[in-house]
Design a protein around this motif. Structure first.
Motif, PDB file in Angstrom:
ATOM      1  N   ILE A 207      37.407  50.362  52.891  1.00 44.32           N
ATOM      2  CA  ILE A 207      37.929  49.480  51.847  1.00 44.32           C
ATOM      3  C   ILE A 207      38.178  48.088  52.388  1.00 44.32           C
ATOM      4  O   ILE A 207      37.893  47.082  51.730  1.00 44.32           O
ATOM      5  CB  ILE A 207      39.207  50.101  51.259  1.00 44.32           C
ATOM      6  CG1 ILE A 207      38.851  51.329  50.423  1.00 44.32           C
ATOM      7  CG2 ILE A 207      39.970  49.099  50.422  1.00 44.32           C
ATOM      8  CD1 ILE A 207      40.047  52.147  49.995  1.00 44.32           C
TER       9      ILE A 207
ATOM     10  N   ALA B 155      36.519  44.557  51.182  1.00 43.73           N
ATOM     11  CA  ALA B 155      37.342  43.415  50.794  1.00 43.73           C
ATOM     12  C   ALA B 155      36.840  42.131  51.444  1.00 43.73           C
ATOM     13  O   ALA B 155      36.958  41.051  50.864  1.00 43.73           O
ATOM     14  CB  ALA B 155      38.799  43.677  51.182  1.00 43.73           C
TER      15      ALA B 155
ATOM     16  N   GLN C 219      34.120  40.881  49.349  1.00 45.50           N
ATOM     17  CA  GLN C 219      34.658  40.309  48.124  1.00 45.50           C
ATOM     18  C   GLN C 219      35.246  38.931  48.383  1.00 45.50           C
ATOM     19  O   GLN C 219      35.076  38.010  47.586  1.00 45.50           O
ATOM     20  CB  GLN C 219      35.725  41.249  47.558  1.00 45.50           C
ATOM     21  CG  GLN C 219      36.250  40.787  46.209  1.00 45.50           C
ATOM     22  CD  GLN C 219      37.080  41.860  45.535  1.00 45.50           C
ATOM     23  OE1 GLN C 219      36.953  43.049  45.824  1.00 45.50           O
ATOM     24  NE2 GLN C 219      37.932  41.434  44.618  1.00 45.50           N
TER      25      GLN C 219
ATOM     26  N   ALA D 129      35.358  40.346  42.064  1.00 43.07           N
ATOM     27  CA  ALA D 129      35.831  41.723  41.933  1.00 43.07           C
ATOM     28  C   ALA D 129      34.852  42.559  41.123  1.00 43.07           C
ATOM     29  O   ALA D 129      34.540  43.700  41.466  1.00 43.07           O
ATOM     30  CB  ALA D 129      37.210  41.739  41.273  1.00 43.07           C
ATOM     31  N   ALA D 130      34.348  41.975  40.062  1.00 39.84           N
ATOM     32  CA  ALA D 130      33.433  42.722  39.202  1.00 39.84           C
ATOM     33  C   ALA D 130      32.132  43.018  39.934  1.00 39.84           C
ATOM     34  O   ALA D 130      31.589  44.131  39.845  1.00 39.84           O
ATOM     35  CB  ALA D 130      33.162  41.927  37.919  1.00 39.84           C
TER      36      ALA D 130
ATOM     37  N   ALA E 205      32.750  45.714  42.470  1.00 41.32           N
ATOM     38  CA  ALA E 205      32.984  46.997  41.815  1.00 41.32           C
ATOM     39  C   ALA E 205      31.675  47.604  41.332  1.00 41.32           C
ATOM     40  O   ALA E 205      31.437  48.806  41.479  1.00 41.32           O
ATOM     41  CB  ALA E 205      33.950  46.813  40.639  1.00 41.32           C
ATOM     42  N   ALA E 206      30.828  46.765  40.757  1.00 40.83           N
ATOM     43  CA  ALA E 206      29.547  47.272  40.256  1.00 40.83           C
ATOM     44  C   ALA E 206      28.693  47.784  41.409  1.00 40.83           C
ATOM     45  O   ALA E 206      28.074  48.856  41.316  1.00 40.83           O
ATOM     46  CB  ALA E 206      28.824  46.163  39.497  1.00 40.83           C
TER      47      ALA E 206
ATOM     48  N   ASN F  72      29.734  48.925  44.289  1.00 45.45           N
ATOM     49  CA  ASN F  72      30.290  50.167  44.803  1.00 45.45           C
ATOM     50  C   ASN F  72      29.984  51.332  43.875  1.00 45.45           C
ATOM     51  O   ASN F  72      29.730  52.448  44.331  1.00 45.45           O
ATOM     52  CB  ASN F  72      31.808  50.032  44.970  1.00 45.45           C
ATOM     53  CG  ASN F  72      32.161  49.153  46.137  1.00 45.45           C
ATOM     54  OD1 ASN F  72      31.310  48.875  46.984  1.00 45.45           O
ATOM     55  ND2 ASN F  72      33.394  48.704  46.185  1.00 45.45           N
ATOM     56  N   HIS F  73      30.024  51.051  42.609  1.00 48.88           N
ATOM     57  CA  HIS F  73      29.725  52.104  41.637  1.00 48.88           C
ATOM     58  C   HIS F  73      28.324  52.675  41.865  1.00 48.88           C
ATOM     59  O   HIS F  73      28.141  53.886  41.962  1.00 48.88           O
ATOM     60  CB  HIS F  73      29.844  51.536  40.225  1.00 48.88           C
ATOM     61  CG  HIS F  73      29.465  52.495  39.154  1.00 48.88           C
ATOM     62  ND1 HIS F  73      30.313  53.488  38.723  1.00 48.88           N
ATOM     63  CD2 HIS F  73      28.327  52.627  38.445  1.00 48.88           C
ATOM     64  CE1 HIS F  73      29.714  54.194  37.786  1.00 48.88           C
ATOM     65  NE2 HIS F  73      28.507  53.688  37.586  1.00 48.88           N
TER      66      HIS F  73
ATOM     67  N   ARG G 103      27.957  54.383  45.417  1.00 51.08           N
ATOM     68  CA  ARG G 103      28.550  55.720  45.505  1.00 51.08           C
ATOM     69  C   ARG G 103      27.743  56.737  44.724  1.00 51.08           C
ATOM     70  O   ARG G 103      27.626  57.899  45.142  1.00 51.08           O
ATOM     71  CB  ARG G 103      30.002  55.693  45.007  1.00 51.08           C
ATOM     72  CG  ARG G 103      30.963  55.163  46.038  1.00 51.08           C
ATOM     73  CD  ARG G 103      32.380  55.594  45.724  1.00 51.08           C
ATOM     74  NE  ARG G 103      32.825  55.036  44.452  1.00 51.08           N
ATOM     75  CZ  ARG G 103      33.507  53.917  44.335  1.00 51.08           C
ATOM     76  NH1 ARG G 103      33.816  53.222  45.409  1.00 51.08           N
ATOM     77  NH2 ARG G 103      33.882  53.482  43.153  1.00 51.08           N
TER      78      ARG G 103
ATOM     79  N   ALA H 183      23.413  47.005  36.551  1.00 50.20           N
ATOM     80  CA  ALA H 183      24.858  46.807  36.650  1.00 50.20           C
ATOM     81  C   ALA H 183      25.185  45.330  36.816  1.00 50.20           C
ATOM     82  O   ALA H 183      26.142  44.822  36.228  1.00 50.20           O
ATOM     83  CB  ALA H 183      25.414  47.613  37.826  1.00 50.20           C
TER      84      ALA H 183
ATOM     85  N   ARG I 270      23.418  42.872  35.721  1.00 54.98           N
ATOM     86  CA  ARG I 270      23.244  42.230  34.412  1.00 54.98           C
ATOM     87  C   ARG I 270      24.470  42.461  33.539  1.00 54.98           C
ATOM     88  O   ARG I 270      24.921  41.548  32.829  1.00 54.98           O
ATOM     89  CB  ARG I 270      21.978  42.749  33.739  1.00 54.98           C
ATOM     90  CG  ARG I 270      20.702  42.145  34.304  1.00 54.98           C
ATOM     91  CD  ARG I 270      19.516  42.413  33.384  1.00 54.98           C
ATOM     92  NE  ARG I 270      19.200  43.829  33.313  1.00 54.98           N
ATOM     93  CZ  ARG I 270      18.382  44.466  34.146  1.00 54.98           C
ATOM     94  NH1 ARG I 270      17.819  43.802  35.139  1.00 54.98           N
ATOM     95  NH2 ARG I 270      18.145  45.744  34.010  1.00 54.98           N
ATOM     96  N   ASP I 271      25.006  43.656  33.597  1.00 53.49           N
ATOM     97  CA  ASP I 271      26.239  43.921  32.852  1.00 53.49           C
ATOM     98  C   ASP I 271      27.348  42.978  33.278  1.00 53.49           C
ATOM     99  O   ASP I 271      28.055  42.397  32.458  1.00 53.49           O
ATOM    100  CB  ASP I 271      26.690  45.368  33.081  1.00 53.49           C
ATOM    101  CG  ASP I 271      25.849  46.353  32.287  1.00 53.49           C
ATOM    102  OD1 ASP I 271      24.931  45.897  31.603  1.00 53.49           O
ATOM    103  OD2 ASP I 271      26.131  47.565  32.373  1.00 53.49           O
ATOM    104  N   VAL I 272      27.470  42.825  34.593  1.00 57.52           N
ATOM    105  CA  VAL I 272      28.541  41.978  35.108  1.00 57.52           C
ATOM    106  C   VAL I 272      28.344  40.540  34.655  1.00 57.52           C
ATOM    107  O   VAL I 272      29.272  39.875  34.177  1.00 57.52           O
ATOM    108  CB  VAL I 272      28.592  42.056  36.643  1.00 57.52           C
ATOM    109  CG1 VAL I 272      29.498  40.981  37.210  1.00 57.52           C
ATOM    110  CG2 VAL I 272      29.080  43.433  37.084  1.00 57.52           C
TER     111      VAL I 272
END
Lengths: 225, 225
Positions: free
Chosen positions: B116, B120, B123, B149-150, B153-154, B156-157, B160, B177, B179-181
């Motif tokens: 983590i 960070a 990030q 952050a977004a 997060a995307a 890492n999603h 994983r 992902a 593109r979503d962000v």
DNA sequence: GTAACGACGGTACGCAGTACCACGACGGGT
DNA sequence: ACCCGTCGTGGTACTGCGTACCGTCGTTAC
């Protein structure tokens, strides 16, 4: 003379020594000596040297967990935002102690990492709550991840501003920040939202046609070999 | 036989022992013994026991940093998304090694915290890049925080999901992902246009060529025009 | 040949954290 | 008053990570 507990004396001694010599230059023996207790007693009250600085973090995490599970807000994101406000208030109540901790975590990498790990636990809590609130379908999983990350990021942003003394009214700021975050995730309404998840173009002009956009697109694309 | 370096033997021995007895049950002496070298040699090649598991993390971070500073993408968020793709590709190239690391970090809290902390740092890199790209004004500071952050997060999603074996095409997923962000943050180009309704296209993934994007662009533009 | 350099091994040390035991203070029951 | 449990405490010893230092061996350069 109110009789101080060993725990309080240890905390006071620890922060004194951290201020005087720095965190890494202070041993657990030093802390115990100044507190006038044995080394064993230190580890009875604090599981590690770091925990003197983050004492009641576990309790707060549990409180937030309870708050979420008994929440009755309209949406998961709002419930989480409320929980975040609780966390901020906790720091505000700590007052100067929180600022001293911030000064330490800013200087000592090990403490900074510890702080980050703590924050990650909150984020995990939020993510699981949001994911549970929505269905556990694959698409909403990413959404839950993004939401929790955004909420935590916004909280940290406001908190750090206050810790640095840059914010006179952090509560108002965190409310505003949470509104921003909630605004990022519009309630699913495919007719209203122009860019549904999965699409490519996210912002477009109503004034220019595609032809007018093409040169700009080309320029952007060619910039990346 | 190619002559193995001590570093390679140590890494191999470490992962063997971690698999056999677990991370905490393995001492540095155990690793050095199995590798057939002295304990001192271990610490010459790896600064700590944890670093055997995250060996070239610093190099990757530096590569990403360089990539960002020499970036010429249209927007900061797109540049960061591209950098994120690099990170994902790095893990994909590691293949089975990344999965073994994931198995370890999932079980051992200390390693999880370390992971983590590493994330960070990425990030932070992203946040500073985005904040520098925009002005450093107060309002955009929160925005930079949310964006980084977004993005993380995307990433890492998707990562994983792949690590768990739930994703057959993580590259496509991370593009989607991202593109979503990007879609979460409408228009981030202060030079091009104010954030008024009716703005210009500024953000899209560079993962595809322009030709592949054109039909999609046409469909979207014509559908809403 | 030898001098410089680099990789290695060994020893000793500091410090965090754990395990275990022994002692005194306190309170409650007979 | 006496015994007995418990709790907080202090002390000692131990494991293990990480560091500092020193001596040795092999390679390369001159």
């Amino acid at each position: 003379m109110t009789k101080q507990t060993a725990r309080e004396r240890l905390a006071r001694a620890a922060f004194e020594l951290f201020d005087e010599r720095g965190y890494e230059q202070t041993t657990v023996d030093d802390i115990a000596d100044r507190a006038g207790v044995g080394r064993t007693t230190f580890f009875r009250h604090y599981r590690s040297k770091e925990e003197v600085i983050f004492p009641d973090h576990d309790r707060l995490l549990a409180r937030i967990d309870g708050r979420l599970t008994t929440s009755s807000s309209g949406t998961a994101l709002v419930a989480v935002s409320d929980a975040v406000r609780l966390v901020l208030l906790h720091y505000l109540e700590e007052g100067d102690l929180a600022r001293r901790r911030y000064a330490l975590t800013s200087k000592v990498p090990a403490l900074r990492d510890r702080e980050i790990a703590s924050v990650a636990r909150y984020q995990r809590l939020f993510r699981e709550f949001i994911a549970g609130w929505m269905g556990d379908s694959g698409a909403s999983s990413l959404r839950a991840e993004l939401m929790s990350a955004a909420v935590v990021a916004a909280h940290n942003h406001v908190l750090r501003r206050w810790l640095r003394g840059d914010s006179a009214d952090p509560v108002a700021e965190v409310d505003a920040a949470m509104r921003d975050v909630i605004g990022l995730f519009p309630v699913a309404d495919p007719a209203a939202s122009p860019a549904a998840p999965g699409t490519t173009v996210v912002a477009f002009s109503t004034g220019k046609g595609l032809d007018a956009l093409l040169p700009e697109l080309r320029r952007l694309l060619e910039g990346d070999g």
